[in-house]
Scaffold this motif. Sequence first.
Motif, PDB file in Angstrom:
ATOM      1  N   GLU A 178      -6.579   5.888  10.930  1.00 22.94           N
ATOM      2  CA  GLU A 178      -6.525   5.680   9.490  1.00 22.94           C
ATOM      3  C   GLU A 178      -6.068   4.272   9.141  1.00 22.94           C
ATOM      4  O   GLU A 178      -6.235   3.823   8.026  1.00 22.94           O
ATOM      5  CB  GLU A 178      -5.582   6.711   8.853  1.00 22.94           C
ATOM      6  CG  GLU A 178      -6.128   8.133   8.978  1.00 22.94           C
ATOM      7  CD  GLU A 178      -5.199   9.185   8.408  1.00 22.94           C
ATOM      8  OE1 GLU A 178      -4.251   8.823   7.700  1.00 22.94           O
ATOM      9  OE2 GLU A 178      -5.426  10.360   8.693  1.00 22.94           O
ATOM     10  N   MET A 179      -5.461   3.592  10.103  1.00 24.26           N
ATOM     11  CA  MET A 179      -5.012   2.228   9.849  1.00 24.26           C
ATOM     12  C   MET A 179      -6.054   1.248  10.369  1.00 24.26           C
ATOM     13  O   MET A 179      -6.657   1.477  11.414  1.00 24.26           O
ATOM     14  CB  MET A 179      -3.694   1.955  10.571  1.00 24.26           C
ATOM     15  CG  MET A 179      -2.505   2.720  10.048  1.00 24.26           C
ATOM     16  SD  MET A 179      -1.949   2.143   8.443  1.00 24.26           S
ATOM     17  CE  MET A 179      -0.953   0.733   8.903  1.00 24.26           C
ATOM     18  N   GLY A 180      -6.212   0.155   9.652  1.00 23.37           N
ATOM     19  CA  GLY A 180      -7.159  -0.837  10.112  1.00 23.37           C
ATOM     20  C   GLY A 180      -6.894  -2.174   9.449  1.00 23.37           C
ATOM     21  O   GLY A 180      -6.023  -2.300   8.586  1.00 23.37           O
ATOM     22  N   ALA A 181      -7.657  -3.183   9.873  1.00 25.75           N
ATOM     23  CA  ALA A 181      -7.548  -4.497   9.258  1.00 25.75           C
ATOM     24  C   ALA A 181      -8.804  -4.712   8.441  1.00 25.75           C
ATOM     25  O   ALA A 181      -9.900  -4.742   8.981  1.00 25.75           O
ATOM     26  CB  ALA A 181      -7.429  -5.568  10.327  1.00 25.75           C
ATOM     27  N   LYS A 208       0.827  -1.192   0.000  1.00 21.62           N
ATOM     28  CA  LYS A 208       0.000   0.000   0.000  1.00 21.62           C
ATOM     29  C   LYS A 208       0.862   1.242   0.000  1.00 21.62           C
ATOM     30  O   LYS A 208       1.937   1.247   0.575  1.00 21.62           O
ATOM     31  CB  LYS A 208      -0.893   0.015   1.237  1.00 21.62           C
ATOM     32  CG  LYS A 208      -2.063  -0.916   1.047  1.00 21.62           C
ATOM     33  CD  LYS A 208      -2.252  -1.878   2.163  1.00 21.62           C
ATOM     34  CE  LYS A 208      -3.139  -3.001   1.692  1.00 21.62           C
ATOM     35  NZ  LYS A 208      -2.757  -4.277   2.215  1.00 21.62           N
ATOM     36  N   GLY A 264      -3.903  -1.992   6.597  1.00 23.31           N
ATOM     37  CA  GLY A 264      -3.603  -0.803   5.804  1.00 23.31           C
ATOM     38  C   GLY A 264      -4.672   0.245   5.984  1.00 23.31           C
ATOM     39  O   GLY A 264      -5.379   0.270   6.989  1.00 23.31           O
ATOM     40  N   THR A 265      -4.768   1.104   4.981  1.00 23.26           N
ATOM     41  CA  THR A 265      -5.726   2.202   5.084  1.00 23.26           C
ATOM     42  C   THR A 265      -6.977   1.968   4.246  1.00 23.26           C
ATOM     43  O   THR A 265      -7.858   2.809   4.206  1.00 23.26           O
ATOM     44  CB  THR A 265      -5.076   3.514   4.618  1.00 23.26           C
ATOM     45  OG1 THR A 265      -4.452   3.281   3.359  1.00 23.26           O
ATOM     46  CG2 THR A 265      -4.023   3.979   5.596  1.00 23.26           C
ATOM     47  N   TYR A 266      -7.052   0.853   3.540  1.00 24.83           N
ATOM     48  CA  TYR A 266      -8.135   0.489   2.624  1.00 24.83           C
ATOM     49  C   TYR A 266      -8.158   1.393   1.407  1.00 24.83           C
ATOM     50  O   TYR A 266      -7.831   0.959   0.312  1.00 24.83           O
ATOM     51  CB  TYR A 266      -9.498   0.477   3.309  1.00 24.83           C
ATOM     52  CG  TYR A 266     -10.610  -0.002   2.377  1.00 24.83           C
ATOM     53  CD1 TYR A 266     -10.613  -1.295   1.896  1.00 24.83           C
ATOM     54  CD2 TYR A 266     -11.623   0.854   1.966  1.00 24.83           C
ATOM     55  CE1 TYR A 266     -11.599  -1.736   1.028  1.00 24.83           C
ATOM     56  CE2 TYR A 266     -12.622   0.427   1.105  1.00 24.83           C
ATOM     57  CZ  TYR A 266     -12.603  -0.872   0.635  1.00 24.83           C
ATOM     58  OH  TYR A 266     -13.565  -1.289  -0.222  1.00 24.83           O
ATOM     59  N   VAL A 267      -8.549   2.641   1.572  1.00 19.21           N
ATOM     60  CA  VAL A 267      -8.436   3.570   0.453  1.00 19.21           C
ATOM     61  C   VAL A 267      -7.061   4.206   0.585  1.00 19.21           C
ATOM     62  O   VAL A 267      -6.750   4.799   1.598  1.00 19.21           O
ATOM     63  CB  VAL A 267      -9.517   4.652   0.522  1.00 19.21           C
ATOM     64  CG1 VAL A 267      -9.290   5.665  -0.581  1.00 19.21           C
ATOM     65  CG2 VAL A 267     -10.877   4.018   0.384  1.00 19.21           C
TER      66      VAL A 267
END
Lengths: 205, 694
Positions: free
Chosen positions: B170-173, B139, B183-186
């Motif tokens: 802003e970070m997640g699973a 990412k 990551g941040t997905y978007v």
Amino acid sequence: MTTAKSKATKTKVKIVSPDLGHHATDVGLEFSKETEAKIKRILKRYPEDKAQSAVIPVLRLAQDEFGGWLSTSAMQLTAERLGLPYIRVYEVATFYTMFNLKPVGKYHLQVCTNCSCMIRGSDKIVEAVKDFTGISKNGEMSDDSLFTLTEVECLGACVEAPMMQVNNGYYTKLDKEKTLQILDALKKGEEVETATPTTPMKDGY
Amino acid sequence: MSEIKTITLTIDGQQTTVPAGSSIMDAAKSLDIEIPHFCFHKRLSVAGNCRMCLVQVEGGPPKPTASCCFPAGDGMVVHTQSDMVKDARKGVMEFLLINHPLDCPICDQAGECDLQDISVSYGSDQSHFAEQKRAVEDKDIGPKIKTVMTRCIHCTRCIRFATEVAGVEEMGATFRGENMSVGTYVESALQSELAGNMIDLCPVGALTSKPYAFTGRNWELIKTPSVDIMDAVGSNIEVHSRAGKVMRIIPRENDEVNEEWISDTARFSYDGLYENRITSPLLKNKGKFRAIGWKKAVETLLPKLDNKKTIAGLVGDLHAVEDLFAFNAFMKTTLGSDHVDARMNGFALDGSYRPSYLFNTTIEGVDSADAVVIIGSNPRLEAPIINARIRKNVVNRQMPVYMVGAEVDLTYKYKHLGDKPENIAELYDGKSAISKELAKFEKPLIILGADTLGRSDGLGIYKEAEKLADKIGALSSNWTGLNVLHNKASAVAALDLGVYPEDKGMDLGKTLKALEKGTVDTLILYGDSTHVDAEKLKGAKFTVYIGSHRDAYAEVADLVLPVTPYTEKDAWWVNTEGRLQEAKASVAPLMNAKEDWKVFRHLSGELGKPLPFNSLEELRAHVLKKCPNYKYNNCIAPAEKWVSIAGADKLLKKSFVETVTNFYKSNEILKASKVMTECAESSLNKNKAMRKAG
Ligand code: SF4
Ligand code: FES
Ligand code: FES
């Protein structure tokens, strides 16, 4: 999301590109008045500072409102409505297979291919769907945008296996013919009676 | 029922007593028994998801127990070396490595990787897994952090850090099971001033430093303890160098200052040490600079320093204690000129009463405060580390925060009480609801922004804040809650050492006026500052710039002398609390640059009035004579009795403005750094996108 993989294929985690639909900058997106009323009702179930609890039902509303799938903007709208950071909503939306992260056809055909259904011939149902709709791969949408096929895990209707779920309704005790009949009727825009009532909660969410 | 306060248990045959509520892992630590772990981190919440910390608890369930999240019980008997534990560790390692690429030879983390170390110590050399491994897309999360997400072991440390410490969720699973991905997905650049700390937290090579990528191996680096000077916090850092070049900067642990975090400006700005540097003296000829030797430079300079001339000196933001002392002595005793000022932000106070300009409560003291009142400051950008400390207390114990000043995002909730100096009075008038609320606290902590005290009504604002402090009980015998938050590394030292007019000399304002009138013969610009525009510094008959970087101030000069930035000298630094800390030189001065104090010493000798020191030790002895408080090396001088300082200004109607407008560009090293330029751009773009999104 439930892509069944053959052993040899390399699994790549696909990031659904925000370009698929509305953008984060797409400011026009809004919940309708009816949905807004439903959201208010849902929020009443939880303490004021625990709006996060409402993520799943509100995401379902968003999915229904915005064409049967969740664009990034729809998720962001949900997050903003509930006062959550975007990522907290992305996490939930991507976790549950019931949330579609890319556009689906008017009828989302979810065919159960788990044990009981498989033993009772779900492979033939999948075949029939593919033949009728022209969809070649699981997870795809037909060219006329009417149908999307998704193979899913057990939907809890094993007693009447094999089965498939179309949007919110269950069709059970299927065989090839019955499946084709249903699809044909749907294509013509006729109503086909479902096997189970589909309102688990008072207002459906 | 009496409450159990302590718990006694046995681990590997040794008894230990720990406070109730400790985990088995804590108890083992008290015995120095090592338990391998990935997801546990002492400054983050407990996640219990990696299962590396399994131990055996006798009489407990017949399966291994995760020691990081299992509370120690009285009389418990724990084994960390039994066969069951060894097998369990092997099993967990095997699972963790199933989807790990094992690409250590091309991984920047190699050599300092928990996965590598623990695998070698506790893992097995074989795996049952013969199938295809999964791969995860990398990412783009901005210019600071490089991601190789296939290496991620899903410990969630980075997610917890972003959520709990940095306060930018802003970070997640995302996704699940085999498709789970961190990551941040978007894709978007992380908008945190502390993001770099995730690099240290990540136990594997999933998150590594982007600017440092593939430039060095950690075992080749020479590690030098140092102090960060990008703000006035004095974060403890370790400068890593190779072959005389700074390769990277990482934090050192210091619970009293920066815990184990540093800001991204501290971590990623080192490329600025090699960009835009002045590598030899420069002389301006027909508007163009030409490199000359030191000898010629001194010859050119000496006649301009004749003591019949009007000589003024302005001092920038990034100078060490010894250098400030030497420059001050050079100006005042050698040149006999009192026209010196280091308060480039126009700071209203002088150094006569030390507590008036210090962060008296100390940074650690934030943990014992019961409320914070911020006046005209944005701690998130002026001192990200202190802001993280405030946030920790807001999150963990709901400490209330109040703010008079520009409304900014501090990563936590606060009550905004206006943005004008006159609003301060409402906080202590005893009538308003808010003043009653504030009066209830026992240990309120007031933070005054240093730049706010640089307004023309700075003294008035200070007096207002003092009144507030007095009324709400922030100035009691055991609690000094009135604090000034400086944002420039040399601010406190300059006040301590008297680098301002002590007799009847011109201060900054007067010097600028004199420059306008053309009455200054020689202007000595020692270092750069973002506070005063270079345009205003034209107008002296001769201008000499003494600094490390060829920045705006150098351009207005006729002669430029190269000196050293912080990594190239042994030096003392004093942070906003007044804490003296020592930094060691990690590399030699670049090319023809010289250590600052040596330049002043040399010039003073040439002028026939040598400064009385010939070595750093002698110089430090003089510094100590001037500032006896500096003997408290690396700790804080004992609190003094509070004395109110005299004088008051009228308050202006003018609102407080945002004090830091460009975080990533706030001094000459940052301005020179390419990485910081990228960061500035990515945060700007994000802000624009957000605004567009409404
Ligand atoms: S990226 Fe690193 S810190 Fe984050 S979850 Fe993965 S292994 Fe843990
Ligand atoms: S296996 Fe298909 S519904 Fe249970
Ligand atoms: S350290 Fe205990 S589960 Fe990860």
